[in-house]
Enzyme design. Structure first.
Site, short mmCIF file in Angstrom:
data_model
loop_
_atom_site.label_atom_id
_atom_site.label_comp_id
_atom_site.label_asym_id
_atom_site.label_seq_id
_atom_site.Cartn_x
_atom_site.Cartn_y
_atom_site.Cartn_z
N CYS B 175 0.59 -1.31 0.35
CA CYS B 175 0.02 -0.50 -0.19
C CYS B 175 0.63 1.33 -0.09
O CYS B 175 0.01 2.40 -0.61
CB CYS B 175 -0.99 0.07 1.21
SG CYS B 175 -1.83 -1.65 0.96
N HIS B 314 -3.05 8.05 5.67
CA HIS B 314 -3.16 6.22 4.98
C HIS B 314 -4.75 6.60 5.49
O HIS B 314 -5.55 5.28 4.06
CB HIS B 314 -2.52 6.05 5.48
CG HIS B 314 -2.81 4.80 4.86
ND1 HIS B 314 -2.34 3.62 4.10
CD2 HIS B 314 -2.80 3.51 5.53
CE1 HIS B 314 -2.61 2.58 3.12
NE2 HIS B 314 -2.58 2.19 5.00
N HIS B 351 -10.04 1.80 -0.15
CA HIS B 351 -8.19 1.44 -0.42
C HIS B 351 -7.82 0.67 -2.09
O HIS B 351 -8.67 -0.51 -2.25
CB HIS B 351 -8.23 0.50 0.57
CG HIS B 351 -6.63 0.54 0.70
ND1 HIS B 351 -5.99 0.73 0.39
CD2 HIS B 351 -6.00 -0.49 2.01
CE1 HIS B 351 -4.58 0.60 0.90
NE2 HIS B 351 -4.54 0.03 1.65
#
Lengths: 426, 421
Positions: B175, B314, B351
């Site tokens: 990620c 994030h 996400h």
């Protein structure tokens, strides 16, 4: 940035079916041995591809035990936990990382101070396909860690964990040229990001039957003439070459800031002087003389080394009908008249094509040969292709002083790369 | 060392395929999360996500063509007929960003233009489908699987369409991939490249991905009826991340060259830095390490915590990750930890995996340009452990942005951008 930091190579490790240590690797290459056999650890019953370099017999447990005794206790404990949990390719990753760190003589604190760069992608086909099969039988039977270990990034993460390092850790990729791209990224860690040292991994690519079949369908592999004499199949520049021979193989290097390496009294094996990477602007698998020569020229320019200083070229030479000759023309274009004075050889004639790890393994082979003052031959060149106009060492190993060598790696998708290394006393 | 600017940015998400349109949606608080359609979801998997299934890349290409030089448009359309769907989205988003950068007005030197792709294992669904074909009959395998399967195909296709001949490759760290690719682009430009095209393809996801994430309890267990409320970063009832398709591209150039050719100067990239949790499994986010990384990147950027106008978090909506990030920000920003505005694009976009950092950087650039920030959706009951300044959309001048990315396997990278004076 006029005064660049110099990059020292201080540690190396190899896992190929030919040899599992740098010394043994050099000896086997100089002896002209082939690692190619019929596949044993991969079920190729339904594939056209039957042969390759197979690491299935590598004794991971024995190597782990041997390293556990030599590593600092905390690192050894972490290695033990990792070996217990990891799939096959990442197991090689942590062993290779540990071996390279030991080869470089790193202390526990120096290991924890290491950045990690892995050169490769799409590495875990066998692990993923086992997951697909279990999932097809019963979705709940999928391993919980399937997603984590399907990710190539886990190879960088496990090395960070092994070393206890909080430093940058990531992967870079460029198909069969990934190794050189990793060397470039690692040297940039030192030049631009303050790294004292970087562990570079050329990971072992798992070969599944479906992967091998994909390459066969593309017409890229040797599948016709040598299934009963596998050791003859990888024959760069020979008239009977018919495609590359896929291989298991992995390697690792420790790169250090030259001053840091000197200050800790490290044994410096070679200097990495420069890397060049460029694109052919084509996603197809057509070798391109212009791109290849630009990559070599760029690497030399970055290294501040003139073509006349090059003594040896470790060729990409995968044993494909087109690629092998295009590369020789590119070498001539990049080196000019010097092409008549250099030696060129193809390590893949013995170890096959280990995909993402190839450029790391061949950098290691090149450094070992340079320091030995002796080059290995290119095996199986019984009848050189008429287009071969440089010395490809068809006659076998030869003494040859090397001050500077160029390490070529070209990947699917028009990815052309070269790295340039120099002998320490040169 | 030359300063580096973003001259073009583009995104493709379930909230739209134009940067302005996606920001409009975020500012309005709209969610891109819906019941997952791309494939039948296994029983323990997540049921909702941001799904681009059915997205028509050829229609997008047709809309881009009038803005592309004829030969580029031809290459784009030719490629779209040949390559898998996810790579089609990559070339479209790259072409879109190049148009925004006015890439063909006194083009950057093609030999000095790099293409860097953020991510890895981009096509698990294509891989899974091909495995099934192979099981049925080996020769049913896509004859070009060996070309299309490797992640590098995305970079090669973008290079082919844009006609670039400089550096090429992929950069990945789960990620955190987007920030790491940005970091690699800065290095490329520092070593003399004229331009870097950074592309973050969609992460395709496969049924096995959903199953494994579900088994790991990493993803939200929200049902179809709860889709829009599933992703709730920093909220007390968050229960895991929500997978989503999303792609982004940035065009980066040295400030002097960008000025010289009259390119839009959208934002300056001040720094990007990486670090690791030294623990690949289980996830063990470490606030002190994340804080050290944030302080390090601010130092490298030469700015103080008080100068930050926005943190693009994030914040994936995981119980452990969000609270660790909040703690890290409190540690890193000190007295400013509770006053700097923070938002979480994933509350509406979900996400997008490896592309997330780049998608959210593109959106941060859009927020800087517009002087308006989007809020964080689904904060009905804020987790009391989180002391960040979270809020609704508002008009606000944004000069300096911190972009966090804390990845699977403990791989982290953060970046700092600033508006161009």
């Amino acid at each position: 940035m006029s005064r660049r930091r110099r990059i020292a190579v201080t540690g190396m490790a190899v896992h190929t079916p030919l040899a599992d240590s740098p010394d043994a690797f050099l000896a086997a290459l100089l002896a002209g041995k082939s690692a190619i056999t019929r596949w044993k650890s991969v079920d190729v019953s339904r594939c056209y591809a039957k042969i390759g370099a197979d690491l299935g017999g590598f004794d991971l447990g024995a190597r782990h035990q041997e390293l556990a005794e030599r590593l600092p206790a905390e690192v050894a404990a972490r290695l033990g936990r990792l070996m217990f949990r990891l799939p096959w390719s990442p197991k090689h990753a942590v062993l290779l990382g540990a071996e390279a760190a030991l080869d470089a003589g790193l202390s526990q604190a120096e290991m924890a101070d290491s950045h990690v760069v892995v050169g490769g992608h799409n590495l875990g086909a066998i692990y993923q396909e086992e997951g697909y099969a279990r999932f097809a039988a019963e979705p709940a039977a999928l391993p919980v860690a399937h997603e984590l270990y399907s990710l190539d990034s886990s190879q960088a993460a496990v090395l960070s964990e092994l070393f206890g390092s909080r430093k940058p850790a990531y992967i870079v990729g460029g198909a069969c040229a990934s190794g050189n791209i990793a060397l470039q990224a690692a040297s940039r860690e030192i030049v631009h990001h303050g790294a004292r040292r970087v562990v570079v991994l050329g990971p072992v690519t798992e070969m599944s039957a479906a992967t091998l079949h994909g390459f066969a369908l593309l017409g890229a592999l040797s599948i016709e003439s040598f299934n009963d004499a596998p050791e003859l199949a990888s024959r760069p520049w020979d008239s009977r070459r018919e495609g590359f021979v896929p291989a298991h193989g992995g390697g690792a290097l420790v790169l250090e800031d030259w001053d840091v390496a000197e200050a800790r009294g490290a044994r410096i094996l070679a200097e990495l002087c420069g890397v060049g990477v460029c694109s052919d602007a084509s996603h197809l698998t057509i070798p391109n003389e212009d791109g290849q020569s630009r990559a070599m020229a760029l690497a030399l320019r970055r290294a501040g080394i003139a073509p006349e200083e090059v003594d040896y070229v470790s060729a990409h030479a995968t044993s494909t009908p087109q690629g092998d000759l295009v590369e020789l023309r590119a070498i001539r274009r990049a080196l000019g008249a010097r092409a008549d004075a250099v030696k060129v050889n193809a390590t893949k004639s013995m170890i096959g094509h280990s995909f993402c790890a190839a450029a790391v393994l061949e950098a290691i082979a090149g450094i070992l040969q340079m320091n030995a003052g002796r080059l290995h031959g290119t095996i199986n060149v019984d009848r050189p292709d008429p287009g071969v106009d440089v010395d490809v060492l068809a006659g076998g190993a030869a003494d040859w002083p090397v001050r500077v060598f160029v390490n070529n790696a070209f990947g699917f998708g028009g990815i052309d790369t070269a790295s340039v290394f120099k002998r320490v006393d040169a | 060392l030359s300063r580096v600017v973003v001259t073009g940015a583009a995104v493709n998400t379930p909230l739209g395929d134009t940067l302005d349109g996606v920001l409009d949606a975020l500012v309005a608080g709209r969610s891109g999360i819906a019941p997952w359609r791309a494939f039948a979801v296994p029983e323990v998997g997540c049921f909702v996500g941001g799904d681009l299934t059915g997205y028509d890349a050829r229609a997008k290409a047709a809309s881009l063509r009038p803005s592309l030089p004829p030969e580029v448009g031809q290459r784009l359309e030719r490629l779209l007929r040949r390559i898998p769907w996810s790579a089609q989205l990559s070339v479209c988003v790259a072409a879109d960003a190049a148009i925004a950068a006015r890439f063909w007005d006194r083009s950057p030197d093609p030999d000095g233009t790099a293409v860097l792709v953020a991510g890895h294992n981009l096509s698990p669904r294509y891989a899974h489908e091909n495995w099934k074909k192979f099981q049925a009959e080996p020769d049913y395998l896509d004859a070009l699987a060996a070309v299309h399967m490797p992640d590098t195909n995305h970079a090669a296709c973008v290079s082919e369409v844009l006609g670039t001949r400089g550096a090429i490759g992929t950069v990945g760290a789960a990620c955190a991939s987007g920030n790491y690719a940005l970091r690699a682009a800065l290095d490329e430009l520092a070593e003399g490249a004229a331009c870097a095209v950074v592309v973050a393809p969609i992460y395709e996801y496969a049924p096995t991905t959903f199953q494994a994430l579900g088994l790991m309890r990493a993803t939200s267990e929200a049902t179809a009826g709860e889709a829009a409320r599933a992703s709730r970063p920093f909220d007390a009832s968050r229960d895991g991340f929500v997978p989503s398709h999303g792609a982004a591209a940035l065009i980066l150039e040295p400030l002097d060259l960008a000025r010289e050719r009259g390119a839009p100067l959208l934002a300056e990239v001040l720094a990007a830095e990486g670090g690791s949790d030294a623990c690949h499994r289980p996830p063990r986010p470490s606030p002190p390490d994340q804080a050290a990384l944030i302080r390090g990147v601010l130092d490298r950027a030469g700015i103080s915590a008080g100068e930050l106008d926005l943190v693009s978090a994030h914040a994936a909506s995981t119980p452990a990750g969000d609270v660790a990030e909040a703690e890290a920000l409190a540690l890193a920003l000190g007295e400013h930890g509770g006053t700097v505005p923070v938002n979480a694009a994933k509350s509406m976009l979900g996400h997008t995996g490896w592309s997330a950092a780049l998608v959210e950087i593109a959106l941060a650039v859009a927020q800087m340009r517009r002087g308006e920030v989007h809020g964080t959706a689904n904060l009905s009951e804020r987790d009391p452990a989180i002391g960040l300044r979270l809020g609704d959309s508002e008009a606000r001048s944004v000069r300096t942005v911190l972009k966090n990315a804390f990845g699977f396997g403990g791989l982290n990278c953060v970046s700092v951008l600033r508006s161009v004076e």
